[in-house]
Motif scaffolding. Structure first.
Motif, PDB file in Angstrom:
ATOM      1  N   GLU A   1      41.277  60.337  35.327  1.00  0.00           N
ATOM      2  CA  GLU A   1      42.550  60.388  35.717  1.00  0.00           C
ATOM      3  C   GLU A   1      42.539  58.364  36.179  1.00  0.00           C
ATOM      4  O   GLU A   1      41.772  58.016  34.902  1.00  0.00           O
ATOM      5  CB  GLU A   1      42.147  60.199  37.628  1.00  0.00           C
ATOM      6  N   THR A   2      43.918  57.456  35.788  1.00  0.00           N
ATOM      7  CA  THR A   2      44.407  56.379  35.702  1.00  0.00           C
ATOM      8  C   THR A   2      44.810  55.730  37.219  1.00  0.00           C
ATOM      9  O   THR A   2      45.659  56.054  37.759  1.00  0.00           O
ATOM     10  CB  THR A   2      45.240  55.975  34.433  1.00  0.00           C
ATOM     11  N   ILE A   3      44.085  54.648  37.168  1.00  0.00           N
ATOM     12  CA  ILE A   3      44.651  53.864  37.704  1.00  0.00           C
ATOM     13  C   ILE A   3      45.047  52.312  37.575  1.00  0.00           C
ATOM     14  O   ILE A   3      44.478  51.629  36.752  1.00  0.00           O
ATOM     15  CB  ILE A   3      44.035  54.100  39.157  1.00  0.00           C
ATOM     16  N   ILE A   4      45.778  51.825  38.045  1.00  0.00           N
ATOM     17  CA  ILE A   4      46.201  50.230  37.408  1.00  0.00           C
ATOM     18  C   ILE A   4      45.731  49.057  39.104  1.00  0.00           C
ATOM     19  O   ILE A   4      46.844  49.920  40.004  1.00  0.00           O
ATOM     20  CB  ILE A   4      47.733  50.330  37.313  1.00  0.00           C
ATOM     21  N   LEU A   5      45.654  48.447  39.033  1.00  0.00           N
ATOM     22  CA  LEU A   5      45.162  47.069  39.106  1.00  0.00           C
ATOM     23  C   LEU A   5      46.117  46.024  38.763  1.00  0.00           C
ATOM     24  O   LEU A   5      46.183  45.882  38.006  1.00  0.00           O
ATOM     25  CB  LEU A   5      43.618  47.066  39.594  1.00  0.00           C
ATOM     26  N   SER A   6      47.031  44.858  40.019  1.00  0.00           N
ATOM     27  CA  SER A   6      47.065  43.609  39.465  1.00  0.00           C
ATOM     28  C   SER A   6      46.180  42.888  40.086  1.00  0.00           C
ATOM     29  O   SER A   6      45.650  42.866  41.075  1.00  0.00           O
ATOM     30  CB  SER A   6      47.600  44.135  40.704  1.00  0.00           C
ATOM     31  N   VAL A   7      46.070  42.555  38.927  1.00  0.00           N
ATOM     32  CA  VAL A   7      44.290  41.151  39.571  1.00  0.00           C
ATOM     33  C   VAL A   7      45.298  39.915  38.789  1.00  0.00           C
ATOM     34  O   VAL A   7      46.083  39.549  37.921  1.00  0.00           O
ATOM     35  CB  VAL A   7      43.928  41.804  37.472  1.00  0.00           C
ATOM     36  N   GLU A   8      45.153  39.228  39.506  1.00  0.00           N
ATOM     37  CA  GLU A   8      45.374  37.873  39.328  1.00  0.00           C
ATOM     38  C   GLU A   8      44.245  36.641  38.866  1.00  0.00           C
ATOM     39  O   GLU A   8      42.658  36.655  38.598  1.00  0.00           O
ATOM     40  CB  GLU A   8      45.909  37.032  40.680  1.00  0.00           C
TER      41      GLU A   8
END
Length: 73
Positions: free
Chosen positions: A6-13
Motif C-alpha cells: 500500500e502507499t500513503i502520501i503525507l504532507s510534510v512541512e
C-alpha cells in the motif's frame, strides 16, 4: 506469497533541501514493513510504500516529527 503493498502520501512541512528529504526517508525506512520512501521538499510530500497492514499513518507522522519536520493532516 503475494504481499500487498500500500502507499500513503503525507504532507510534510519544513523540508528545504535534498538533505531534508534523506532525513525523512531514513526515518521512515526504519519503520517495520516500510519498503520504499520518496520525500520531496519541492512538493512537500513523503510517499511511503509499505506492506499492507504493517504501518499506521500516525506512526509514520510521529517518525517524521521526531526528526524535526511537521506533518499536515
Amino acid at each position: 506469497p503475494n504481499v500487498k503493498i500500500e502507499t500513503i502520501i503525507l504532507s510534510v512541512e519544513g523540508m528545504t533541501c535534498n538533505g531534508c528529504e534523506k532525513t525523512v526517508e531514513k526515518a521512515l525506512l526504519a519503520l517495520p514493513g516500510v519498503k520504499a520512501v520518496k520525500a520531496s521538499h519541492i512538493e512537500k510530500t513523503a510517499s511511503i510504500e509499505f506492506v499492507a497492514g504493517s504501518l499506521e499513518e500516525d506512526h509514520a507522522a510521529k517518525a517524521i516529527r521526531k526528526v524535526g519536520y511537521e506533518v499536515i493532516e
